[in-house]
Structures are given as C-alpha cells and as structure tokens.
Design an enzyme around this catalytic site. Sequence first.
Site, mmCIF file in Angstrom:
data_model
loop_
_atom_site.group_PDB
_atom_site.id
_atom_site.type_symbol
_atom_site.label_atom_id
_atom_site.label_comp_id
_atom_site.label_asym_id
_atom_site.label_seq_id
_atom_site.Cartn_x
_atom_site.Cartn_y
_atom_site.Cartn_z
ATOM 1 N N CYS A 57 0.838 -1.198 0.000
ATOM 2 C CA CYS A 57 0.000 0.000 0.000
ATOM 3 C C CYS A 57 0.876 1.253 0.000
ATOM 4 O O CYS A 57 0.655 2.192 -0.775
ATOM 5 C CB CYS A 57 -0.915 -0.015 1.219
ATOM 6 S SG CYS A 57 -2.111 1.353 1.265
ATOM 7 N N CYS A 58 1.893 1.273 0.865
ATOM 8 C CA CYS A 58 2.796 2.421 0.926
ATOM 9 C C CYS A 58 3.548 2.605 -0.392
ATOM 10 O O CYS A 58 3.764 3.729 -0.842
ATOM 11 C CB CYS A 58 3.797 2.240 2.066
ATOM 12 S SG CYS A 58 3.118 2.473 3.725
ATOM 13 N N CYS A 78 -1.162 8.153 7.314
ATOM 14 C CA CYS A 78 -2.490 7.871 6.776
ATOM 15 C C CYS A 78 -3.440 7.492 7.910
ATOM 16 O O CYS A 78 -3.034 6.869 8.904
ATOM 17 C CB CYS A 78 -2.415 6.737 5.761
ATOM 18 S SG CYS A 78 -1.523 7.164 4.244
ATOM 19 N N CYS A 84 7.443 4.157 5.875
ATOM 20 C CA CYS A 84 6.555 3.942 4.742
ATOM 21 C C CYS A 84 7.302 3.400 3.531
ATOM 22 O O CYS A 84 6.693 2.815 2.644
ATOM 23 C CB CYS A 84 5.841 5.232 4.371
ATOM 24 S SG CYS A 84 6.946 6.545 3.785
#
Length: 247
Positions: free
Chosen positions: A123-124, A205, A231
């Site tokens: 996702c990062c 986030c 991240c």
Amino acid sequence: MMRREAIFDPAEAQVAALNATLSEAAPETVLAHVLADFAGRIALVSSFGAESVVLLHMISQIDRALPVLFLDTELLFPETLAYQREVAQLLGLTGVRMVRPDAQALAAADPAGKLHRHDPDACCAMRKTRPLEAALGGFGAWITGRKQHQTGARSGLSLFELDAGGRVKVNPLVHWSGQEVRHYIDAHALPRHPLVGRGYPSIGCAPCTSPVAPGESPRAGRWRGRDKEECGIHFVDGRAVRRAGAA
C-alpha cells in the site's frame, strides 16, 4: 589477480564536502546554502504532519516559491488536508504540488481501499514511494524533515545523503530533538496540526495511525502492532539507502 580501481563518483564527493562544510551549521544556513547550490533543481518533500511546519516556515523565509511536494495518498486524515491548506496560505507558499497515486494502479490493486490491512508495504509503495519517485524525477536534490531521534533506523542519519537514484537528500533538522521542534513552533507562533493535541505526535495515513499513550514512543502509533516503522520513501527492501561516501 588484477586489482579493481576505485571509481570516482562526483555526487558522493559533493555530499562528503557538504557534510564536512555544513555539519555544524544551523538549519536555516543549510537551507540557504542548498537552495543556492541547487537552484531550480531542489524541492522540499513535506507531509504537513506534526512537525512539518518548522521546515515550511524556514523555507518561507528564503523562497516561498520553492517546490513543496505533498503526498496525498487519498487515505489522509481530513485534518491533514485542511492543515495543508491553512499552512500554505499562512506562510504564502506558492510552490505546493499535490502528488497522488496513479488512479489506474489504485483501481487495479486496491479498489476497496483496504490493501493496508493485509499488505501495508504494498500500500505504501503504491500510494507513496512510486508517486514520489516519479515527482522527484526532475530534481537533483530534495529536503526532508527526518531526525535522528525519531526511530532506531534513523539514528545514523547524516545531514546530507545520496538516495538510490543519485539525488542529494538534505536533512536540515537531523540533530534536532522534539523539544527543539516544539520551541521553534512556539517561538514563531506557528499553528500546530490539529491532531497533535488529540494524542497524535506522528501523523500518517488515517487507517495506519493511532493515538499514542503517555510514555510511548512518538511513532508508536504508526502501523501499530506491525513490524514496520517506515513507509518506504527513504528505504529500499526495508533498509535505509545511504550510498558509500554519504555518511
């Protein structure tokens, strides 16, 4: 056996010289120096997070038109987006550029916005690392707000480094403590991120950031419960990227 000759890398030599020359300089002096050295080829990368306003304010005193790359992962807290607009307007920053993930990549890999639940690294990479790498393509240097005290992985940071792409990475606040950051914000009457007062000393986030209890590390609320501290923007395969000669 033939001995391999060392290859001279001018970028590494430049970083070593900068570290030697500016290692004891104040952050404002470092910024003025690199903005002149890399004129037109340098950007500040800012999350507009808990401590971001310090560098943003310093930049506003030197060059309000400097490119400021802001990663909108599309999973940020609404408070962060509002704070970004407030700070940019207050400081007169005209170079803020919104950097967003590729829409097609998101639709294919994370249509429900839940990839962070089972693969936060992926996702990062999709929402932060790859978009930022693309945005930095035209620059030869970039400025970050990283500090040695933040995590164990950052304890060995230098003022100047080379990233994996050969760009110069500048960490003007590398030696600052959290107390020094707070003192600067108070001394200049700068607005704090609204979530700081609600127990969020480090803000990323929304799905992957939680409040921090008294006595916990300031970054304890980032990816809570996972073996993850970064991240990926400053790391490759989980390791900090600092090329030889950049320390």
